[in-house]
Design an enzyme around this catalytic site. Structure first.
Site, PDB file in Angstrom:
ATOM      1  N   HIS A 141       0.762  -1.249   0.061  1.00  9.90           N
ATOM      2  CA  HIS A 141       0.135   0.053  -0.149  1.00  9.90           C
ATOM      3  C   HIS A 141       0.736   1.304   0.020  1.00  9.90           C
ATOM      4  O   HIS A 141       1.625   1.756   0.957  1.00  9.90           O
ATOM      5  CB  HIS A 141      -1.269  -0.044   1.246  1.00  9.90           C
ATOM      6  CG  HIS A 141      -1.701   1.211   1.336  1.00  9.90           C
ATOM      7  ND1 HIS A 141      -2.723   1.595   0.567  1.00  9.90           N
ATOM      8  CD2 HIS A 141      -1.803   2.244   2.217  1.00  9.90           C
ATOM      9  CE1 HIS A 141      -3.480   2.630   0.813  1.00  9.90           C
ATOM     10  NE2 HIS A 141      -2.665   3.237   2.055  1.00  9.90           N
ATOM     11  N   GLY A 156       2.896   4.853   3.973  1.00 12.85           N
ATOM     12  CA  GLY A 156       2.486   5.276   5.388  1.00 12.85           C
ATOM     13  C   GLY A 156       1.010   5.219   5.487  1.00 12.85           C
ATOM     14  O   GLY A 156       0.273   4.358   4.675  1.00 12.85           O
ATOM     15  N   GLU A 157       0.504   5.513   6.788  1.00 17.26           N
ATOM     16  CA  GLU A 157      -0.871   5.047   6.923  1.00 17.26           C
ATOM     17  C   GLU A 157      -1.907   5.794   5.937  1.00 17.26           C
ATOM     18  O   GLU A 157      -1.684   6.763   5.420  1.00 17.26           O
ATOM     19  CB  GLU A 157      -1.358   5.450   8.404  1.00 17.26           C
ATOM     20  CG  GLU A 157      -0.413   4.809   9.378  1.00 17.26           C
ATOM     21  CD  GLU A 157      -0.900   5.349  10.874  1.00 17.26           C
ATOM     22  OE1 GLU A 157      -1.984   6.027  11.086  1.00 17.26           O
ATOM     23  OE2 GLU A 157      -0.280   4.815  11.714  1.00 17.26           O
ATOM     24  N   SER A 158      -3.165   5.158   5.902  1.00 20.18           N
ATOM     25  CA  SER A 158      -4.158   5.729   5.098  1.00 20.18           C
ATOM     26  C   SER A 158      -4.365   7.118   5.507  1.00 20.18           C
ATOM     27  O   SER A 158      -4.791   7.563   6.605  1.00 20.18           O
ATOM     28  CB  SER A 158      -5.333   4.684   4.753  1.00 20.18           C
ATOM     29  OG  SER A 158      -6.362   5.298   4.115  1.00 20.18           O
ATOM     30  N   GLY A 159      -4.415   8.115   4.368  1.00 17.45           N
ATOM     31  CA  GLY A 159      -4.906   9.349   4.575  1.00 17.45           C
ATOM     32  C   GLY A 159      -4.091  10.242   4.966  1.00 17.45           C
ATOM     33  O   GLY A 159      -4.161  11.579   5.205  1.00 17.45           O
ATOM     34  N   GLY A 161      -1.278  11.407   3.219  1.00 18.47           N
ATOM     35  CA  GLY A 161      -0.945  12.536   2.428  1.00 18.47           C
ATOM     36  C   GLY A 161      -0.149  11.870   1.287  1.00 18.47           C
ATOM     37  O   GLY A 161       0.437  12.803   0.509  1.00 18.47           O
ATOM     38  N   LYS A 162      -0.128  10.562   1.108  1.00 19.61           N
ATOM     39  CA  LYS A 162       0.704  10.029   0.059  1.00 19.61           C
ATOM     40  C   LYS A 162       0.245  10.448  -1.285  1.00 19.61           C
ATOM     41  O   LYS A 162       1.026  10.855  -2.215  1.00 19.61           O
ATOM     42  CB  LYS A 162       0.821   8.440   0.134  1.00 19.61           C
ATOM     43  CG  LYS A 162       1.286   7.895   1.488  1.00 19.61           C
ATOM     44  CD  LYS A 162       1.220   6.355   1.421  1.00 19.61           C
ATOM     45  CE  LYS A 162      -0.178   5.825   1.429  1.00 19.61           C
ATOM     46  NZ  LYS A 162      -1.204   6.114   2.489  1.00 19.61           N
ATOM     47  N   ASP A 180      -1.958   3.997  -4.608  1.00 20.90           N
ATOM     48  CA  ASP A 180      -2.701   3.142  -3.427  1.00 20.90           C
ATOM     49  C   ASP A 180      -2.197   1.751  -3.585  1.00 20.90           C
ATOM     50  O   ASP A 180      -1.879   1.241  -2.502  1.00 20.90           O
ATOM     51  CB  ASP A 180      -4.054   3.165  -4.010  1.00 20.90           C
ATOM     52  CG  ASP A 180      -5.167   2.578  -3.170  1.00 20.90           C
ATOM     53  OD1 ASP A 180      -4.802   2.684  -1.789  1.00 20.90           O
ATOM     54  OD2 ASP A 180      -6.328   1.851  -3.186  1.00 20.90           O
ATOM     55  N   GLU A 205      -6.455   8.585  -6.250  1.00 24.12           N
ATOM     56  CA  GLU A 205      -7.505   9.023  -5.426  1.00 24.12           C
ATOM     57  C   GLU A 205      -7.322   9.995  -4.730  1.00 24.12           C
ATOM     58  O   GLU A 205      -6.237   9.981  -3.749  1.00 24.12           O
ATOM     59  CB  GLU A 205      -7.956   7.782  -4.675  1.00 24.12           C
ATOM     60  CG  GLU A 205      -9.161   7.899  -3.811  1.00 24.12           C
ATOM     61  CD  GLU A 205      -9.093   7.058  -2.746  1.00 24.12           C
ATOM     62  OE1 GLU A 205     -10.128   7.123  -1.562  1.00 24.12           O
ATOM     63  OE2 GLU A 205      -8.598   5.881  -2.612  1.00 24.12           O
ATOM     64  N   ARG A 246      18.484  13.858  12.102  1.00 22.45           N
ATOM     65  CA  ARG A 246      18.644  14.962  11.749  1.00 22.45           C
ATOM     66  C   ARG A 246      19.861  15.092  10.998  1.00 22.45           C
ATOM     67  O   ARG A 246      20.165  16.058  10.098  1.00 22.45           O
ATOM     68  CB  ARG A 246      18.963  16.357  12.687  1.00 22.45           C
ATOM     69  CG  ARG A 246      17.593  16.307  13.617  1.00 22.45           C
ATOM     70  CD  ARG A 246      17.754  17.492  14.783  1.00 22.45           C
ATOM     71  NE  ARG A 246      17.810  18.766  14.237  1.00 22.45           N
ATOM     72  CZ  ARG A 246      18.131  19.858  14.764  1.00 22.45           C
ATOM     73  NH1 ARG A 246      18.224  19.594  16.288  1.00 22.45           N
ATOM     74  NH2 ARG A 246      18.167  20.982  14.510  1.00 22.45           N
TER      75      ARG A 246
END
Length: 312
Positions: A141, A156-159, A161-162, A180, A205, A246
Site C-alpha cells: 500500500h 504510510g498510513e491511509s489518509g 498524504g501520499k 494506492d 484517489e 537530523r
C-alpha cells in the site's frame, strides 16, 4: 509473496510469435521456470538430466543437424522429444515445421511456435520476459513515482498524504507509476520493479475530490508503466516527544522480498512541503550512489576547521 506460471498465450502475444498449432489453446498452457533449452544431445538420443520443464528452442544449428537426418529419423527424434511433455517448442529464424513435427506436436498436445528473430537474440528477450513474469512478487500500500530517474516509493498510513505528495510531484514534472497499490517484482538479487495493477493504472484517489486520471489531465509524459524501486519514504505523524534523525548518519532499510531498500522516515506536520522534501531525498540518494555524501563532507569540514584552530 506469490509465484505463478506465465501463460503461453501472453508470451506469444508479447513476443509476436506465430502459432503453428492453432488447434491447441495457448491459454491452457503455462511456463513455470524462466530458463530455456536448446536441444543438442537430445537430438542424438541423450535424455539424461534433460530439463523438460523448459521451453525448447530450435535454431540454425539444430536445424542444420536435423537436415542431415532422413525423414524417418527426424520423425523419431521429434516423437521422442515431444513425448517428454515440454511446455512448448519455438522455431527461430522463420523455420517452418515439417509434417512429422506438426503431427507429433498435436499428438502430445505440445504448442509449436515460431519467430523470425535470430536464436541468440530471441533467447535473451524470452529469458528477460520470463524472469519478469515468474519473479517473486508482492503488493504494498503506497505510491510509486519516478523522480529524476529514481524510483521513490512513498508509504504510510491511509489518509496521511501520499497521493497528495504524488500529485504535487507530477505537477513538478515527475512521473506517476502507481497510486494506492504498488505491485513489486524481484527481477534479480539487485532489482525491484514496481508497477500499478491494470485497473488502477494512471489513476490517483484524492479524498474530497475522487478519482482523477493523471494521463488525461497532465499528459502522457507524466505517467510511467513501471519503475525500479531505489528509495522508500515512510510518512509518519509528527510526535513532539519523539527524536528524529537530523544528520542521516545511519540509513534505515525496509525489507522488500528479501532485499534491503534505503528508507527515510519523514515526520508530517503542517507547513512541510512533502513534494519538495521527497524530491530532495531522491536527488540526495542519487548523489550518494555517485559517491558524494553530505554528512561525510560536513565531517571533513569540521576536521579541517579544528586543524586550522590547532595550528594557530
Amino acid at each position: 509473496m506469490k509465484k505463478k506460471g506465465a501463460k503461453l498465450s501472453d508470451i506469444a502475444r508479447q513476443l509476436s510469435l506465430v502459432n503453428f498449432t492453432d488447434k491447441i489453446n495457448l491459454e491452457e498452457h503455462s511456463v513455470l521456470i524462466p530458463d530455456i533449452n536448446r536441444p543438442a544431445l537430445q537430438l542424438n538420443g541423450f535424455y539424461e538430466h534433460f530439463e523438460a520443464e523448459r521451453i525448447q528452442l530450435l535454431g540454425m544449428v539444430e536445424n542444420a543437424y536435423l537436415r542431415q537426418k532422413s525423414p524417418e529419423e527426424r520423425a523419431d527424434i521429434f516423437e521422442t522429444l515431444l513425448s517428454h511433455d515440454i511446455p512448448a517448442m519455438i522455431l527461430c529464424r522463420s523455420f517452418e515445421p515439417e509434417d512429422s513435427l506438426l503431427e507429433a506436436a498435436y499428438r502430445h498436445n505440445i504448442p509449436l511456435l515460431g519467430t523470425s528473430a535470430a536464436t541468440s537474440q530471441f533467447s535473451s528477450e524470452l529469458i528477460y520476459y520470463l524472469n519478469l513474469q515468474l519473479s517473486p512478487a508482492t503488493s504494498i500500500h503506497g505510491v510509486l513515482v519516478d523522480v529524476y530517474g529514481e524510483g521513490l516509493l512513498i508509504t504510510g498510513e491511509s489518509g496521511i498524504g501520499k497521493s497528495e505528495a504524488a500529485l504535487e510531484l507530477v505537477r513538478r514534472g515527475h512521473r506517476l507509476v502507481a497510486d494506492d497499490v504498488v505491485e513489486i517484482r524481484k527481477i534479480n538479487e539487485h532489482t525491484l520493479r514496481g508497477s500499478a495493477p491494470g485497473v488502477l493504472r494512471h489513476l490517483i484517489e484524492l479524498r474530497g475530490i475522487g478519482i482523477i486520471d493523471v494521463k488525461s489531465l497532465f499528459g502522457v509524459e507524466c505517467v510511467k508503466d513501471s519503475q525500479n524501486i531505489d528509495l522508500v519514504i515512510r510518512l509518519q505523524e509528527w510526535k513532539p516527544d519523539q527524536e528524529y534523525d537530523r544528520l542521516g548518519l545511519n540509513d534505515e532499510h525496509m525489507d522488500i522480498l528479501g532485499k534491503d531498500v534505503v528508507c527515510h522516515s519523514l515526520p508530517i506536520r503542517p507547513g512541510r512541503n512533502l513534494a519538495v522534501i521527497c524530491e530532495t531525498a531522491a536527488v540526495n540518494h542519487r548523489q550518494k550512489k555517485m559517491g558524494y555524501n553530505a554528512v561525510e563532507e560536513l565531517y571533513r569540514r569540521m576536521e579541517d576547521n579544528m586543524g586550522e584552530r590547532l595550528d594557530r
